[in-house]
Design a protein around this motif. Structure first.
Motif, PDB file in Angstrom:
ATOM      1  N   GLU A 130      14.746   1.649 -27.917  1.00 11.69           N
ATOM      2  CA  GLU A 130      14.255   0.165 -27.358  1.00 11.69           C
ATOM      3  C   GLU A 130      15.193  -1.055 -27.539  1.00 11.69           C
ATOM      4  OE1 GLU A 130      11.442  -2.718 -26.230  1.00 11.69           O
ATOM      5  OE2 GLU A 130      11.286  -0.338 -26.137  1.00 11.69           O
ATOM      6  N   MET A 169      17.340  -4.104 -24.504  1.00 13.58           N
ATOM      7  CA  MET A 169      17.193  -5.614 -24.817  1.00 13.58           C
ATOM      8  C   MET A 169      18.640  -6.440 -24.821  1.00 13.58           C
ATOM      9  SD  MET A 169      13.929  -5.521 -25.046  1.00 13.58           S
ATOM     10  CE  MET A 169      13.539  -7.314 -25.305  1.00 13.58           C
ATOM     11  N   ARG A 221      14.641  -8.628 -21.670  1.00 13.52           N
ATOM     12  CA  ARG A 221      14.855  -7.045 -21.254  1.00 13.52           C
ATOM     13  C   ARG A 221      15.741  -6.683 -20.078  1.00 13.52           C
ATOM     14  NH1 ARG A 221      11.942  -2.606 -22.367  1.00 13.52           N
ATOM     15  NH2 ARG A 221      10.787  -3.466 -24.263  1.00 13.52           N
ATOM     16  N   ASP A 255      14.040  -1.141 -17.982  1.00 15.51           N
ATOM     17  CA  ASP A 255      12.812  -0.446 -17.987  1.00 15.51           C
ATOM     18  C   ASP A 255      12.853   1.115 -18.348  1.00 15.51           C
ATOM     19  OD1 ASP A 255      11.409  -2.988 -17.380  1.00 15.51           O
ATOM     20  OD2 ASP A 255      11.615  -2.582 -15.153  1.00 15.51           O
TER      21      ASP A 255
END
Length: 532
Positions: free
Chosen positions: A118, A122, A128, A131
């Motif tokens: 994760e 970013m 973001r 994906d």
């Protein structure tokens, strides 16, 4: 009263003569039609439209930027999953279609892998840029978002502009124009360089340097057949190397990239008199290179430049100093070119020349000649009109006009500014502005005399009242010139430079110098009336 202290006279004459003298090297040198030249003294640089030179339009492929970004993400993902506690096992990695996918060994690790990855997805400001999705139960897919692609392209192009600028500066050229055009194009104009081939060679190579371990388990027959073992990739040898026509299999991940370099210099190996390029890593790169060489003593490593193997020497011992040498049948010229490329940094994306133009120096010289003729004719006409209309005061305006041109040229030489064809138009405009200021002053003095003012009072009031209008007009012109300089490019910016400097010189010569001369005349002669 029109009082000018001696110290002020000395200071004004010193400034005037010093700036005028700075213009002399640009006027007497034999370079371009006897008007401008390079040398040690401050001189005016000529733009592409005057000196001739090369114009290139470079274009980057956005898909290449995305592909490199996916490759960088693969290494980051591998490091993140291996550093997890316990390590997350995965395999079957693919970068097809501009996305990164890999298969987890256990579906139970999906949530843990998502949490580990994760932070990598970013960008700045919690934006973001990737994906993450899961398909077929255990395969994780990372795909760059549109905003992430746009940010990556913009970052790559900004870096490419700086690399291009550094490389061109390494050629010793003066005042190149390097600007972005659109999202993925760069305009390059280099005055004085009429053969663009050297420029194209320098800018057409990305200079992406990599040090990768040679896959010692790869079968030579498979490598020559272009079949890479799992986890490896094959690169051809450079045509200039000793193994031209051959191939080398290297480990795909790991190794060191050239972005860790802080210096590269061409030199000669004293042991065999070969041309080499000495490179120096930054602290982090030096540590990685030391670790790589320490852990692989006796193994071969490939030095890869722009997808071609230069050489594949052996780590005979740990290399701990953060420095190394690159050899590969270089000539002195090719070693120097490679040093420029490496020291300027690798282009973050390959650039393709899609437009090429060459402007000959003869055309530039012709433009200078015609511009100077126009300026000379205009100046002579103005001088004749000023002297015929204002007599002695017209002579003062004429001398001020000559100093105005010399000071303007001297300030451009000292500031290392570039003169373009529109800049010559700026010279002509400056002449008009300078004369206009003197016209305002002289007409105001006439009006004051008609009102019955004494000579000294009329002259003082004339300068005082006219100066307000002169300053107002020049301030508005300065704002326009500053906006042209800020938002204009190329010749437009060249015009703005001459305009802005010319405004300052015209005010200095028309208001300050002529006032000093007039004050000296009135004190010395004490005329009862003025022939104006």
């Amino acid at each position: 009263m029109l009082e000018v202290p001696l110290w002020k006279k000395i200071a004004l004459w010193a400034i005037t003569l010093a700036l005028a003298a700075a213009a002399i090297p640009s006027l007497i040198s034999p370079a371009v039609d006897g008007m401008f030249a390079d040398g040690d003294a401050p001189q005016v640089n000529l733009g592409l439209d005057l000196a001739g030179g090369s114009h290139l339009l470079l274009e980057a492929d956005p898909d290449e930027v995305t592909a490199q970004r996916v490759e960088n993400m693969e290494e980051a993902v591998e490091a993140a999953l291996e550093d997890a506690s316990p390590a997350i096992e995965f395999g079957d990695t693919s970068r097809a279609g501009g996305e990164l996918s890999f298969m987890l060994d256990s579906a139970a690790d999906i949530d843990r892998a998502r949490a580990v990855l994760e932070p990598l997805m970013m960008g700045e400001g919690l934006r973001r840029e990737w994906d993450l999705s899961v398909v077929d139960g255990q395969r994780m897919v990372l795909e760059p978002t549109d905003s992430g692609k746009a940010v990556a392209l913009n970052t790559a192009m900004e870096a490419a502009v700086e690399v291009v600028r550094t490389r061109i500066d390494g050629l010793g050229t003066r005042e190149p124009t390097i600007i972005r055009q659109g999202d993925n194009r760069i305009v390059v104009q280099v005055p004085g360089l009429e053969d663009p081939e050297q420029l194209k060679e320098l800018l057409g190579e990305t200079a992406q340097l990599e040090f990768k371990l040679v896959d010692k388990d790869a079968l030579p027959t498979s490598v020559q057949a272009g079949i890479a073992p799992p986890g490896s990739q094959i690169f051809p040898y450079s045509p200039e190397s000793n193994f031209a026509g051959g191939f080398e299999a290297v480990e795909r991940l790991g190794g060191i990239r050239g972005d860790s370099l802080i210096d590269a210099r061409a030199g000669i190996d004293s042991r065999n008199n070969e041309n080499i390029v000495s490179i120096t890593f930054d602290q982090q790169g030096g540590q990685k290179f030391a670790q790589l060489s320490t852990n692989n003593v006796g193994d071969r490593f490939a030095i890869i430049l722009d997808g071609e193997v230069i050489s594949a020497p052996v780590f005979n011992e740990p290399i701990l100093g953060g420095s190394a040498q690159i050899s590969g049948n270089f000539t002195a010229e090719s070693a120097n070119k490679l040093a420029i490329q490496l020291s300027s940094g690798a282009l973050p994306v390959p650039l393709t020349v899609i437009e090429e133009r060459t402007v000959s120096a003869e055309l530039g010289a012709d433009s200078i000649e015609r511009g100077l003729i126009a300026m000379l004719i205009g100046s002579l006409a103005v001088i004749a009109l000023m002297i015929a209309t204002y007599g002695r005061f017209g002579i003062y305006a004429t001398v001020a006009l000559v100093f105005n041109v010399l000071i303007l040229l001297g300030m451009m030489a000292i500031g290392n500014f570039t003169l373009t064809l529109p800049g010559i138009a700026g010279f002509v405009l400056t002449i008009g502005a300078a004369v206009d200021a003197n016209v305002l002053i002289n007409e105001r003095i006439r009006e004051e005399r008609k009102r019955g003012r004494r000579v000294v009072t009329a002259t003082e009031n004339g300068y005082k009242e006219a100066s307000r209008a002169i300053y107002d007009a020049n301030i508005t012109n300065f704002i326009a010139g500053a906006l042209l300089f800020q938002f204009g490019t190329g010749p437009v910016k060249g015009f703005a430079v001459v305009l802005i400097i010319g405004l300052a010189t015209s005010v200095f010569t028309a208001l300050i110098l002529t006032k000093m001369w007039v004050a000296g005349y009135l004190r010395a002669k004490r005329p009862a009336d003025l022939n104006i």
